[in-house]
Design a protein around this motif. Structure first.
Motif, PDB file in Angstrom:
ATOM      1  N   CYS A 104       0.777  -1.054   0.024  1.00  0.00           N
ATOM      2  CA  CYS A 104       0.032  -0.035  -0.007  1.00  0.00           C
ATOM      3  C   CYS A 104       1.151   1.066  -0.008  1.00  0.00           C
ATOM      4  O   CYS A 104       2.024   1.210   0.674  1.00  0.00           O
ATOM      5  N   VAL A 105       0.553   2.254  -0.588  1.00  0.00           N
ATOM      6  CA  VAL A 105       1.113   3.684  -0.529  1.00  0.00           C
ATOM      7  C   VAL A 105       0.451   4.681   0.173  1.00  0.00           C
ATOM      8  O   VAL A 105      -0.856   4.673   0.210  1.00  0.00           O
ATOM      9  N   GLY A 106       1.449   5.145   1.096  1.00  0.00           N
ATOM     10  CA  GLY A 106       0.855   6.268   2.067  1.00  0.00           C
ATOM     11  C   GLY A 106       0.477   7.763   1.312  1.00  0.00           C
ATOM     12  O   GLY A 106       1.314   8.031   0.648  1.00  0.00           O
TER      13      GLY A 106
ATOM     14  N   PHE B 167       5.580   3.340   1.857  1.00  0.00           N
ATOM     15  CA  PHE B 167       4.739   1.994   1.541  1.00  0.00           C
ATOM     16  C   PHE B 167       4.936   1.112   2.888  1.00  0.00           C
ATOM     17  O   PHE B 167       5.469   1.276   3.934  1.00  0.00           O
ATOM     18  N   PHE B 168       3.669   0.710   3.210  1.00  0.00           N
ATOM     19  CA  PHE B 168       3.192  -0.487   4.043  1.00  0.00           C
ATOM     20  C   PHE B 168       2.661  -1.434   3.410  1.00  0.00           C
ATOM     21  O   PHE B 168       2.439  -1.701   2.402  1.00  0.00           O
ATOM     22  N   ALA B 169       2.461  -2.926   4.217  1.00  0.00           N
ATOM     23  CA  ALA B 169       1.958  -3.977   3.579  1.00  0.00           C
ATOM     24  C   ALA B 169       0.613  -4.446   4.544  1.00  0.00           C
ATOM     25  O   ALA B 169       0.606  -3.950   5.734  1.00  0.00           O
TER      26      ALA B 169
ATOM     27  N   HIS C 199     -12.840   3.991   5.955  1.00  0.00           N
ATOM     28  CA  HIS C 199     -12.757   3.762   4.550  1.00  0.00           C
ATOM     29  C   HIS C 199     -11.634   4.531   3.904  1.00  0.00           C
ATOM     30  O   HIS C 199     -11.402   5.570   4.302  1.00  0.00           O
ATOM     31  N   GLU C 200     -10.984   3.625   2.870  1.00  0.00           N
ATOM     32  CA  GLU C 200     -10.044   4.478   1.961  1.00  0.00           C
ATOM     33  C   GLU C 200     -10.297   3.781   0.839  1.00  0.00           C
ATOM     34  O   GLU C 200     -10.015   2.641   0.681  1.00  0.00           O
ATOM     35  N   ILE C 201     -10.900   4.508  -0.420  1.00  0.00           N
ATOM     36  CA  ILE C 201     -11.133   3.973  -1.377  1.00  0.00           C
ATOM     37  C   ILE C 201      -9.898   4.096  -2.277  1.00  0.00           C
ATOM     38  O   ILE C 201      -9.154   4.990  -2.281  1.00  0.00           O
ATOM     39  N   GLU C 202      -9.405   3.132  -3.102  1.00  0.00           N
ATOM     40  CA  GLU C 202      -8.311   3.130  -3.872  1.00  0.00           C
ATOM     41  C   GLU C 202      -8.435   2.219  -5.101  1.00  0.00           C
ATOM     42  O   GLU C 202      -8.997   1.214  -5.210  1.00  0.00           O
ATOM     43  N   LEU C 203      -7.527   2.737  -5.941  1.00  0.00           N
ATOM     44  CA  LEU C 203      -7.146   1.961  -7.268  1.00  0.00           C
ATOM     45  C   LEU C 203      -6.147   0.901  -6.966  1.00  0.00           C
ATOM     46  O   LEU C 203      -5.184   1.229  -6.427  1.00  0.00           O
TER      47      LEU C 203
ATOM     48  N   ALA D  75      -2.525  -1.455  12.729  1.00  0.00           N
ATOM     49  CA  ALA D  75      -3.712  -0.449  12.239  1.00  0.00           C
ATOM     50  C   ALA D  75      -4.213  -0.654  10.707  1.00  0.00           C
ATOM     51  O   ALA D  75      -5.194  -0.189  10.326  1.00  0.00           O
ATOM     52  N   LYS D  76      -3.432  -1.239  10.054  1.00  0.00           N
ATOM     53  CA  LYS D  76      -3.575  -1.480   8.585  1.00  0.00           C
ATOM     54  C   LYS D  76      -3.664  -2.833   8.325  1.00  0.00           C
ATOM     55  O   LYS D  76      -4.355  -2.927   7.223  1.00  0.00           O
ATOM     56  N   GLY D  77      -2.901  -3.783   8.745  1.00  0.00           N
ATOM     57  CA  GLY D  77      -2.802  -5.158   8.428  1.00  0.00           C
ATOM     58  C   GLY D  77      -3.544  -6.221   8.915  1.00  0.00           C
ATOM     59  O   GLY D  77      -3.172  -7.383   9.045  1.00  0.00           O
TER      60      GLY D  77
ATOM     61  N   LEU E 218     -10.603  -1.432  -1.171  1.00  0.00           N
ATOM     62  CA  LEU E 218     -10.622  -0.451   0.007  1.00  0.00           C
ATOM     63  C   LEU E 218      -9.464  -0.652   1.343  1.00  0.00           C
ATOM     64  O   LEU E 218      -9.090  -2.106   1.293  1.00  0.00           O
ATOM     65  N   ASP E 219      -8.628   0.180   1.419  1.00  0.00           N
ATOM     66  CA  ASP E 219      -7.700   0.035   2.524  1.00  0.00           C
ATOM     67  C   ASP E 219      -8.382   0.376   3.859  1.00  0.00           C
ATOM     68  O   ASP E 219      -8.301   1.579   4.317  1.00  0.00           O
ATOM     69  N   MET E 220      -8.989  -0.505   4.473  1.00  0.00           N
ATOM     70  CA  MET E 220      -9.659  -0.195   5.699  1.00  0.00           C
ATOM     71  C   MET E 220      -8.476  -0.244   6.905  1.00  0.00           C
ATOM     72  O   MET E 220      -7.643  -0.734   6.837  1.00  0.00           O
TER      73      MET E 220
ATOM     74  N   THR F 252      -3.011   1.908  -4.090  1.00  0.00           N
ATOM     75  CA  THR F 252      -2.161   3.131  -4.587  1.00  0.00           C
ATOM     76  C   THR F 252      -2.619   4.399  -3.796  1.00  0.00           C
ATOM     77  O   THR F 252      -1.749   5.614  -4.242  1.00  0.00           O
ATOM     78  N   GLY F 253      -3.094   4.199  -2.788  1.00  0.00           N
ATOM     79  CA  GLY F 253      -3.660   5.433  -1.858  1.00  0.00           C
ATOM     80  C   GLY F 253      -4.877   5.952  -1.980  1.00  0.00           C
ATOM     81  O   GLY F 253      -5.713   5.784  -2.838  1.00  0.00           O
ATOM     82  N   THR F 254      -5.423   6.673  -1.272  1.00  0.00           N
ATOM     83  CA  THR F 254      -6.911   7.257  -1.280  1.00  0.00           C
ATOM     84  C   THR F 254      -6.943   8.757  -1.467  1.00  0.00           C
ATOM     85  O   THR F 254      -6.113   9.404  -0.786  1.00  0.00           O
ATOM     86  N   PRO F 255      -7.880   9.180  -2.175  1.00  0.00           N
ATOM     87  CA  PRO F 255      -8.120  10.592  -1.751  1.00  0.00           C
ATOM     88  C   PRO F 255      -8.811  10.940  -0.535  1.00  0.00           C
ATOM     89  O   PRO F 255      -8.687  10.296   0.268  1.00  0.00           O
TER      90      PRO F 255
HETATM   91 MN    MN Z   1      -4.565   3.822   2.118  1.00  0.00          MN
END
Ligand code: MN
Length: 227
Positions: free
Chosen positions: A28-30, A51-53, A77-81, A129-131, A108-110, A197-200
Motif C-alpha cells: 500500500c502507498v501512504g 509503503f506499508f503492507a 474507509h479508504e477507496i483506492e485504485l 492499524a492497517k494489516g 478498500l484500505d480499511m 495506490t493510496g486514497t483521496p
Molecule cells: Mn490507504
C-alpha cells in the motif's frame, strides 16, 4: 517433503472475463493524494512515496461482509485504485513499469484510524492499524488489455448511498508507473503482488450495517457491508 500442517489456502481475486489472480503480497502507498495528505495533517509536497503492507489473506471478496474489528472505535474507509502485478522485476524503470501490470481493481484500505494515530505518535509500526484481518476488500481485476492503464478516471466511494470520497486518478501524487518503479527498488515485485495506490480525501468512519460502494471508471464496482 511432507508438510507437518495443512498449507494455507491460496488467496485469489477473480478476473473479469474468467479465471482468478493468485495474491502473493499486498503493498500500500501512504498519502498519495495531496488533499488526503492535508486532511491527515501533512504538507503534500512531493516527498518520496512510502509503503506499508497487508497480509494477502486480508482480502475480502466483492459483495462480502467485513466484520467490524476489535481494538478500534474509528474504522475508516479508504477507496483506492489497486494495481495487480503480472510480471516481476527489481528496480524497474518508470518507462517500462506499466508492462509489469496485469490489471486493475477497486479496493478498500480499511484502517483502524484511532490505533494508527496512536502508533504513529509513538513511532511504532502501523501493522495492527492497517494489516488486520479482512482489511483489504477488493473487487474483480480487469486485465489492463481491456481497461487500458490509469492516468485519469473518476474514483469515488459511497456509504449508504451518500458520496464520501470523490476524486480523480489524475490527482495521484505518484503515478502508477512511478509507484511501481520506486517500490520495486525496495522489494522485488513478483507476479501476484497487489499495490493499493493510496486514497483521496474524505476518509471517515463506518459503523456496523453500513454499505460501501466503491467506483473507478471502467472497473467492476466494489460492494462491501460492515458486519
Ligand atoms: Mn490507504
Amino acid at each position: 517433503m511432507d508438510l507437518v500442517i495443512a498449507s494455507p489456502k491460496p488467496v485469489t481475486v477473480p478476473v473479469q472475463g474468467g479465471g482468478a489472480f493468485p495474491v502473493r503480497r499486498i503493498y500500500c502507498v501512504g498519502r498519495n493524494y495531496a488533499a488526503h495528505a492535508r486532511e491527515m495533517g501533512f504538507d503534500p509536497d512531493r516527498e518520496p512515496p512510502f509503503f506499508f503492507a497487508k497480509p494477502a489473506d486480508a482480502i475480502v471478496a466483492n459483495h462480502g461482509v467485513m466484520a467490524y474489528p476489535a481494538h478500534t472505535k474509528n474504522l475508516h474507509h479508504e477507496i483506492e485504485l489497486v494495481v495487480a502485478i503480472g510480471t516481476g522485476g527489481a528496480a524497474i524503470p518508470v518507462e517500462t513499469a506499466l508492462t509489469h501490470v496485469y490489471g486493475y481493481a477497486v479496493g478498500l484500505d480499511m484502517t483502524r484510524r484511532d490505533l494508527q494515530l496512536a502508533l504513529r505518535d509513538k513511532g511504532r509500526p502501523w501493522d495492527m492499524a492497517k494489516g488486520f484481518d479482512q482489511s483489504a476488500p477488493c473487487a474483480a481485476i480487469t486485465p489492463a488489455a481491456k481497461s487500458g492503464h490509469y492516468t485519469k478516471g473518476a474514483i469515488w466511494l459511497k456509504v449508504n448511498g451518500e458520496v464520501r470520497q470523490s476524486s480523480d486518478i489524475a490527482a495521484l501524487i505518484w503515478s502508477v508507473a512511478e509507484t511501481i518503479s520506486v517500490l520495486s527498488g525496495y522489494c522485488r515485485l513478483e507476479p501476484g503482488d497487489l499495490i493499493y495506490t493510496g486514497t483521496p480525501d474524505g476518509v471517515a468512519a463506518v459503523v456496523p450495517g453500513d454499505v460501501l460502494e466503491g467506483h473507478v471508471d471502467g472497473l467492476e464496482p466494489l460492494h462491501c457491508r460492515i458486519g
